[in-house]
Motif scaffolding. Sequence first.
Motif, PDB file in Angstrom:
ATOM      1  N   VAL A 359      -6.267  -3.304  -8.641  1.00  0.00           N
ATOM      2  CA  VAL A 359      -6.104  -2.633  -7.313  1.00  0.00           C
ATOM      3  C   VAL A 359      -7.018  -1.232  -7.498  1.00  0.00           C
ATOM      4  N   ARG A 360      -8.222  -1.135  -6.947  1.00  0.00           N
ATOM      5  CA  ARG A 360      -9.027  -0.306  -6.962  1.00  0.00           C
ATOM      6  C   ARG A 360      -8.838   1.015  -6.177  1.00  0.00           C
ATOM      7  N   GLN A 361      -9.200   2.133  -6.322  1.00  0.00           N
ATOM      8  CA  GLN A 361      -9.034   3.203  -5.747  1.00  0.00           C
ATOM      9  C   GLN A 361      -9.392   3.199  -4.139  1.00  0.00           C
ATOM     10  N   GLY A 362      -8.596   3.630  -3.340  1.00  0.00           N
ATOM     11  CA  GLY A 362      -8.780   3.610  -1.949  1.00  0.00           C
ATOM     12  C   GLY A 362      -8.063   2.235  -1.092  1.00  0.00           C
ATOM     13  N   VAL A 363      -7.760   1.496  -2.115  1.00  0.00           N
ATOM     14  CA  VAL A 363      -7.356   0.007  -1.355  1.00  0.00           C
ATOM     15  C   VAL A 363      -5.700   0.279  -0.809  1.00  0.00           C
ATOM     16  N   ALA A 364      -5.795  -0.464   0.219  1.00  0.00           N
ATOM     17  CA  ALA A 364      -4.382  -0.815   0.809  1.00  0.00           C
ATOM     18  C   ALA A 364      -3.983  -2.138   0.782  1.00  0.00           C
ATOM     19  N   ARG A 365      -2.823  -2.691   0.992  1.00  0.00           N
ATOM     20  CA  ARG A 365      -2.448  -4.026   1.420  1.00  0.00           C
ATOM     21  C   ARG A 365      -1.091  -3.873   1.986  1.00  0.00           C
ATOM     22  N   THR A 366      -0.803  -4.537   3.137  1.00  0.00           N
ATOM     23  CA  THR A 366       0.492  -4.734   3.736  1.00  0.00           C
ATOM     24  C   THR A 366       0.939  -6.337   3.566  1.00  0.00           C
ATOM     25  N   GLN A 367       2.327  -6.304   3.274  1.00  0.00           N
ATOM     26  CA  GLN A 367       3.036  -7.424   2.991  1.00  0.00           C
ATOM     27  C   GLN A 367       4.243  -7.433   3.922  1.00  0.00           C
ATOM     28  N   ARG A 368       4.649  -8.703   4.582  1.00  0.00           N
ATOM     29  CA  ARG A 368       5.755  -8.686   5.521  1.00  0.00           C
ATOM     30  C   ARG A 368       6.831  -9.794   4.967  1.00  0.00           C
ATOM     31  N   LEU A 369       8.392  -9.357   5.355  1.00  0.00           N
ATOM     32  CA  LEU A 369       9.024 -10.133   5.136  1.00  0.00           C
ATOM     33  C   LEU A 369      10.180 -10.023   6.163  1.00  0.00           C
ATOM     34  N   LEU A 370      10.956 -11.346   6.113  1.00  0.00           N
ATOM     35  CA  LEU A 370      12.032 -11.454   7.303  1.00  0.00           C
ATOM     36  C   LEU A 370      13.277 -11.705   6.627  1.00  0.00           C
ATOM     37  N   PHE A 371      14.192 -10.902   6.775  1.00  0.00           N
ATOM     38  CA  PHE A 371      15.461 -11.038   6.311  1.00  0.00           C
ATOM     39  C   PHE A 371      16.393 -11.530   7.379  1.00  0.00           C
ATOM     40  N   HIS A 372      17.210 -12.641   7.010  1.00  0.00           N
ATOM     41  CA  HIS A 372      17.606 -13.450   8.147  1.00  0.00           C
ATOM     42  C   HIS A 372      19.241 -13.740   7.463  1.00  0.00           C
ATOM     43  N   PRO A 373      20.219 -12.981   7.758  1.00  0.00           N
ATOM     44  CA  PRO A 373      21.792 -13.363   7.505  1.00  0.00           C
ATOM     45  C   PRO A 373      22.100 -14.498   8.484  1.00  0.00           C
TER      46      PRO A 373
END
Length: 771
Positions: A359-373
């Motif tokens: 993971v190089r300097q300046g990098v971002a990354r978004t991950q998404r989760l759905l929680f379902h009771p």
Amino acid sequence: MNNALTFPKLSRFDRVQEPCNVAVPFAAGVLPTAADFVILDDGQPIPTQPLATASWPDGSVKWVHADFLANLPGNQSKTFNWSTNSPAGPTPASPATAEREADTCLLKTGAVTIRLGAPGTTQAIAGIAIQGFELSSDERPPPLLSLLSEQRNFGAHCSAIGEVTDDVLGPVLVDESGTEWTAVLDDEWNILREGPIHVIVEASGKHRNAAGDSLLDFAIRCHVFAGKPWFQVDYRLINREETAHVMLHSLGLKIRPSAPTGDAHTAVATSNYRTRIKQGENGKQVSHCIDAEQLVYEANEQVPETNYGTFWADWTEPNRGGLCVTVHQAHQNFPKALSADGNGIDIWLYPDQSPPLCVRQGVARTQRLLFHPHGANVEAAIDDVKIRSLQFQMPDRPILSAETYRDAGVFEPVWIGESVQRIEAFLFDSADNRARGYGILNWGDGPDSGYTNQGRGHGKPVWTNNEYDLPHAAMLMFARTGERRMLDYLLVAAEHQMDVDVCHFSADPLRHEGQLVHTAHHVTGGVTPSHEWVEGLLDLYHMTADPTALETAIGIGQNLRRHLERPQFRQAAASSARETGWALRALTALYRETGDAEWMEPAAFIVEQFQTWQEEYGAWLAPYTDHTLVRVPFMISVAASSLMRHYWVTGAPQVGEMIVAAMRDLITHSLRSDGRFYYKELPSLERRGAGFYVLEALAYAYDISGDDAFIRAGLPTFEELLGSRASGTRGKYAIDDAVIWEAGPSPKAFASTFPPVVMFARAAVDAGLLQ
């Protein structure tokens, strides 16, 4: 005015009060305030939550983004309407709200209450309760998320659930030394969207080890929806460290129910067509890892930006209920792993069995989760979570008419007076058939074989980094055609640009907040004004109302301003015309977006510089060898096309005159006997190959002058372009942290040919030279 808003047929199940959203543009003066916007179902206002994302100079709304609750029929399409003069829609029966409480806040949907954690803790989400329950802390280390539920019926797709208490521990990342770093909140929660249909809150912090040291920033967003028990969590990792990179060994969360009985039903599911489920009884462990091998050898005919499949894990105890967790676009963002056993669920956003990730300097990354009771009935629960999980992966998206975008005047004039089948076919083929990269840092981009074969990546694939602004081309194609996957192309590519292609931290002010050029590993190259684009990010902002997209575009603009202070950009003919040309396009777009005059100051300087440049040299000549100044038709055309954007805003006649003069000069000096333009004005470079951007600039010269000689001069190049479709060569293959699917040329092929094709075709039809 066409105010239709149509949902194409999607799910075979009815969706009752389904949370949906839409972005609608308006011409100046049409919509006074966002509060005047409402969506109608059979003429009746429905719950609508509007937000203005841009305004015209007169204060009226230019773009409105609206969340709403729609009743959608199974296996059918449905058309709604929007209105600017109807009564406001009703408040949802169970509104979503955000309430501040000391240094935390509560999220309520009518089905659940979520208690958010305070700064200084790992409790990003401190607890979830069915409405009416109160949570109390215990002596255990503070968890990230706790879930407490009572028996209750949630409706058609959610069974009655029993009491469940879960702790979600993490996110925890492990570096190459084996040190664990746990996400710790630094900030209070910021309410981004207040409801009553969709509430979004955000907080940020750093990952910390046992000694209190920090590594890598993060931001967490929680989304809740009126009347719904399921909720979404977005986790964004950001590298603002001083070091060049961080090696990530693993990244994950662990759901640990309190006092498990050991007789839980477990399940892990994946799909690319029908869902394949591994199930276990009495706490048996089931797991699955999506890795490069699966992607290389798994057939999938779907457009992956719209849907590849799904990936979820479930834990259910009899008489107690359970929880399902879905990872969004897990295949596309591989590697991912899920495991469920009697103790709970492990969610690996980056599994430890994969090679360490740089993971190089300046990098971002978004991950998404759905929680379902859900309830304790396993068979019913599995049916429910399959449906909701797939809906999360491929939600209903409404379509507006092309005339809505055209009449609003928010985009370039990309509507051809009369549709030409071979042109539309070319555009669709270019958009659909292109190289893609799978992988946590690669999804949303693709490599360019030409750059790679030139050796620019030193043996590694050279990623295009959304060169020529593929997201904006996809947005314009969506506006023209209403084909849903074009919108998905925008959403995926622009988010990659926002996260990976832009440097979010650097001590070098010329690199900080800038968009990086096409290079190996996305971010090993530098920043230059000729490779920075903002229009697709602004499109992303309007379509999602995500403020990070606007902030990123503004950051690119600030980076451009710093570059433009450098000596080589302060004098004419000291750089190529495309350097300040592309900068002018971005600065003008930011002015159109914000109305802030600060963007017009450097833009005006560039315009004045082009004028001086043209007057002094007779053309926009650029330095090449030490002893030459040459015409480069491609770069001159970029400058002319960017000046046209400035002309649309200001109407300054001298700008129009510069464009016409520049293109007359190219026709005089650069158009050769075979009807094509040369590459560069030098005996060693006069082979044909000016690129196709010259077509866009010729169209603008025609628009201004009305002289069809500009169109006639471009017809041979136009016909050559329409016959230049390329196909993929290598299929799918794995390399480093990527699986590359070469389904066609690089993404820049579509991004670079879309504007020339539509603009030239529009002008040629208008001139009567194209049937």
